[in-house]
Write a protein that holds these residues in place. Sequence first.
Motif, PDB file in Angstrom:
ATOM      1  N   PHE B 523       0.834  -1.208   0.000  1.00 11.63           N
ATOM      2  CA  PHE B 523       0.000   0.000   0.000  1.00 11.63           C
ATOM      3  C   PHE B 523       0.868   1.257   0.000  1.00 11.63           C
ATOM      4  O   PHE B 523       0.560   2.236  -0.684  1.00 11.63           O
ATOM      5  N   LEU B 524       1.948   1.220   0.760  1.00 10.29           N
ATOM      6  CA  LEU B 524       2.830   2.389   0.784  1.00 10.29           C
ATOM      7  C   LEU B 524       3.514   2.593  -0.568  1.00 10.29           C
ATOM      8  O   LEU B 524       3.724   3.727  -0.994  1.00 10.29           O
ATOM      9  N   VAL B 525       3.847   1.499  -1.240  1.00  9.00           N
ATOM     10  CA  VAL B 525       4.429   1.627  -2.586  1.00  9.00           C
ATOM     11  C   VAL B 525       3.416   2.289  -3.517  1.00  9.00           C
ATOM     12  O   VAL B 525       3.742   3.206  -4.280  1.00  9.00           O
ATOM     13  N   SER B 526       2.175   1.836  -3.445  1.00 12.84           N
ATOM     14  CA  SER B 526       1.142   2.405  -4.315  1.00 12.84           C
ATOM     15  C   SER B 526       0.927   3.883  -3.995  1.00 12.84           C
ATOM     16  O   SER B 526       0.778   4.718  -4.900  1.00 12.84           O
ATOM     17  N   GLU B 527       0.914   4.210  -2.711  1.00 16.24           N
ATOM     18  CA  GLU B 527       0.746   5.614  -2.322  1.00 16.24           C
ATOM     19  C   GLU B 527       1.960   6.448  -2.752  1.00 16.24           C
ATOM     20  O   GLU B 527       1.820   7.602  -3.174  1.00 16.24           O
ATOM     21  N   LYS B 528       3.132   5.849  -2.666  1.00 14.83           N
ATOM     22  CA  LYS B 528       4.349   6.552  -3.097  1.00 14.83           C
ATOM     23  C   LYS B 528       4.264   6.883  -4.596  1.00 14.83           C
ATOM     24  O   LYS B 528       4.585   7.997  -5.010  1.00 14.83           O
ATOM     25  N   ILE B 529       3.827   5.903  -5.373  1.00 14.11           N
ATOM     26  CA  ILE B 529       3.685   6.127  -6.816  1.00 14.11           C
ATOM     27  C   ILE B 529       2.691   7.258  -7.066  1.00 14.11           C
ATOM     28  O   ILE B 529       2.919   8.147  -7.887  1.00 14.11           O
ATOM     29  N   TRP B 530       1.582   7.214  -6.328  1.00 16.05           N
ATOM     30  CA  TRP B 530       0.541   8.241  -6.524  1.00 16.05           C
ATOM     31  C   TRP B 530       1.102   9.642  -6.258  1.00 16.05           C
ATOM     32  O   TRP B 530       0.893  10.580  -7.019  1.00 16.05           O
ATOM     33  N   ASN B 531       1.836   9.761  -5.159  1.00 19.54           N
ATOM     34  CA  ASN B 531       2.385  11.070  -4.788  1.00 19.54           C
ATOM     35  C   ASN B 531       3.483  11.511  -5.749  1.00 19.54           C
ATOM     36  O   ASN B 531       3.596  12.701  -6.061  1.00 19.54           O
ATOM     37  N   LEU B 532       4.279  10.561  -6.216  1.00 20.15           N
ATOM     38  CA  LEU B 532       5.328  10.933  -7.169  1.00 20.15           C
ATOM     39  C   LEU B 532       4.700  11.411  -8.485  1.00 20.15           C
ATOM     40  O   LEU B 532       5.159  12.384  -9.093  1.00 20.15           O
ATOM     41  N   ASN B 533       3.643  10.735  -8.889  1.00 24.38           N
ATOM     42  CA  ASN B 533       2.944  11.168 -10.106  1.00 24.38           C
ATOM     43  C   ASN B 533       2.343  12.559  -9.926  1.00 24.38           C
ATOM     44  O   ASN B 533       2.327  13.366 -10.864  1.00 24.38           O
ATOM     45  N   ARG B 534       1.837  12.839  -8.722  1.00 28.45           N
ATOM     46  CA  ARG B 534       1.274  14.159  -8.458  1.00 28.45           C
ATOM     47  C   ARG B 534       2.373  15.228  -8.544  1.00 28.45           C
ATOM     48  O   ARG B 534       2.190  16.271  -9.172  1.00 28.45           O
ATOM     49  N   ALA B 535       3.491  14.942  -7.907  1.00 27.76           N
ATOM     50  CA  ALA B 535       4.602  15.900  -7.945  1.00 27.76           C
ATOM     51  C   ALA B 535       5.047  16.125  -9.398  1.00 27.76           C
ATOM     52  O   ALA B 535       5.274  17.274  -9.822  1.00 27.76           O
ATOM     53  N   HIS B 536       5.149  15.040 -10.126  1.00 25.93           N
ATOM     54  CA  HIS B 536       5.583  15.142 -11.523  1.00 25.93           C
ATOM     55  C   HIS B 536       4.588  15.983 -12.336  1.00 25.93           C
ATOM     56  O   HIS B 536       4.977  16.842 -13.132  1.00 25.93           O
TER      57      HIS B 536
END
Lengths: 79, 638
Positions: B523-536
């Motif tokens: 779940f943390l990996v998925s959330e990390k991806i989500w946040n990185l995509n947002r930052a990008h």
Amino acid sequence: MVLYLRSGGKLRDKLQPDVDHYTRRVEVESGQTIREILGVLGIDEGFVAFAFAEGKFRRLDYRPHEEEVVTLQPPVSGG
Amino acid sequence: MDGFGGTTLRINLATGEIKRTPTDPAFAREWMGARGFVSKLLYDEVPRDADPLGPDNIFIVAPGVMTGSFSPVGSKIGFGCISPATNGHADSSMGGHLGPELKYAGYDLIVLEKIAPEAQYLYIDNDTVELRSADKYWGMGSIDLEKRMKDDLGEDFQIATIGPAGENGIVFSCITHDFGRQAGRCGVGAVMGSKRIKAIAVRGTKSLPAHDLDAMTKLTCDIIERTKTHPNMAPWQKYGTAFFVGWSNERGCFPTKNFQKTYHEDWKKIDGERLVEECLVTHKACFGCWMNCGKYSRARIPGKPDTYVEGPEYETIALVGGSCAFTNIHHVAYANYLLDNLGMDTMSGGSTIAFAMECYQRGIITKDDLEGNELRWGNIDDFEHFLRMIAARRGIGDVFARGTKGAAESLGQDTIAFASQAKGMEFSGYDTRWYPAQLLSYCTSDIGAHHNRSWTITTDIELGRENYKGKAPVVVYLQHIRPLFDTWSCCRLFWGELDVTPEEHVETIRHLTGWDVTLDECFLVSEKIWNLNRAHYLERNGGPGRKHDVAPARHLSEPVPDGPAEGHTVGAENFEAMLDEYYAARGWDRDGNPTREVLDVLGIGFAADDLEKIGLLGKPLPGGIPKVRGQKLKPKAM
């Protein structure tokens, strides 16, 4: 009359099976539709996409017969 | 390296250089594959001002950790790039057989850089990797080409293709494989076409090493046995997704006439029952799957050739059938075939033509724009003519080749008000005016509006369709768990429909890889991806984030005119309140910008540094971020 309703997933939580893991035995008035039976059980028909009985698709206005096993298919997204 | 093919390919298309490196175990462990690989590589490698269709975008082919395993069901493969539709992170996945074949050839990741000097295709036969001329294939339809390449290379090659739409940069172009499986969304086909790569052909005959094959086999066999007798399996096998058309109409969420209405009075003429009765040829399955939910169909229309297509699935019936107001299932199946063979996403393609039909209804475009043709609701000849104008970018077809948002920006006249899209990607096949959590899901999605990120129609029913509070944390939870399946690269249906638990998927991954991994970590990996995509996304498109999470005016303020959802609309005030709740649940500030605290917790503090440099780092939250972001819905027993 007696009827057996089956389902898995979130719908199973609502159905509260009592026969086996997926199946609930219910007693309903003869001639009732699936939609009416869901109403009696307090299950919003929005959680049931369609019914499946005797190997066939059934709409919610289907009237099951005595001892029939009816699967309730929950809606999912996609495709 | 258990669970992986072991090799990463990096190919410079401009020079033809092909580099092989061992797949980095630490990178694989941290990002898990597919969507995770895509997110990190795009963030690290693509200049923020790169044109999505230019040489500095990269095109990524990425199976995931479960791809190629038989546990249910490792059939998926992801494609990634910066999207020409949204100008943000794009990842799009498909089932079929390509992903497993690629891992059996030994490859976990392919990165294509720059642009080829001429039309080419990527040929992979185990250790042989070549760029070959595609001159003779350029211009062919996606499905026609797959057949042709199987004739040329051999039936045992798995092939992914683009059609003319991808060659011509239509922003909703897809990648097709297995005669009807698509990586449909985000315009990944257009980026593949911009690289002048017409196809990817793969044959892999190696084995995939497993850490504990006996344990994995036992778990898989247990799941197979259990799901074979699951009550919901047989209906799935027989009917697939098309059978939800009636349900969707009765719930008042079926897009009709470009979302002007949410109930199609003739839905019984285009639903799954009619499809099976009139069009079904056979059932079809992806790699390793015993569900075979795919439906292979034949469309028969007098005066047109018989055509064969996989589908139409629910989304196609909704966004081609309902939104373009067809009343004949053969017409929907034929339109599905046209979109597939021209290489366009049926969802965004259907929506874009429906949007054009409304423009025609309103007199915004006329016969003069349509080469003397009309564009009437439910008319298959009009549909086909206009679709070909888009694919070839002829006349006003060039305007609609940019999708609904791009077309609306070009047309003006407030057409954006009835373009049902978020961040440049068209809505999936569910109207939102009685389903506010679904509207929130679309508008906050990292790739633009797509149900695979969060689907909440039954959540809205459970929590009350007129209720707006308490739903945002559920949307966040779904935005973590649903894309997790695209990170693992396995089919989501076994979870949603057949009670295979996420914990069982994680157990599979442990047996496959030897990783000491937990569901919480995933779940943390998925959330990390989500946040990185947002930052990008913010780094590419500016901020604040809130200005991008915008709902179409139709879905905020135009009440549904009739049907089960009559009179309903979400309202701007309610939507903004939901956004506030959503940002708080994510640990973002009220402007929709991620905070340093949440990015640090997720191990991507580098993104906080980057956001800070451009003034888009979220302000610290007074009470700190929630300990757990997102909340699972607990269904009420009746």
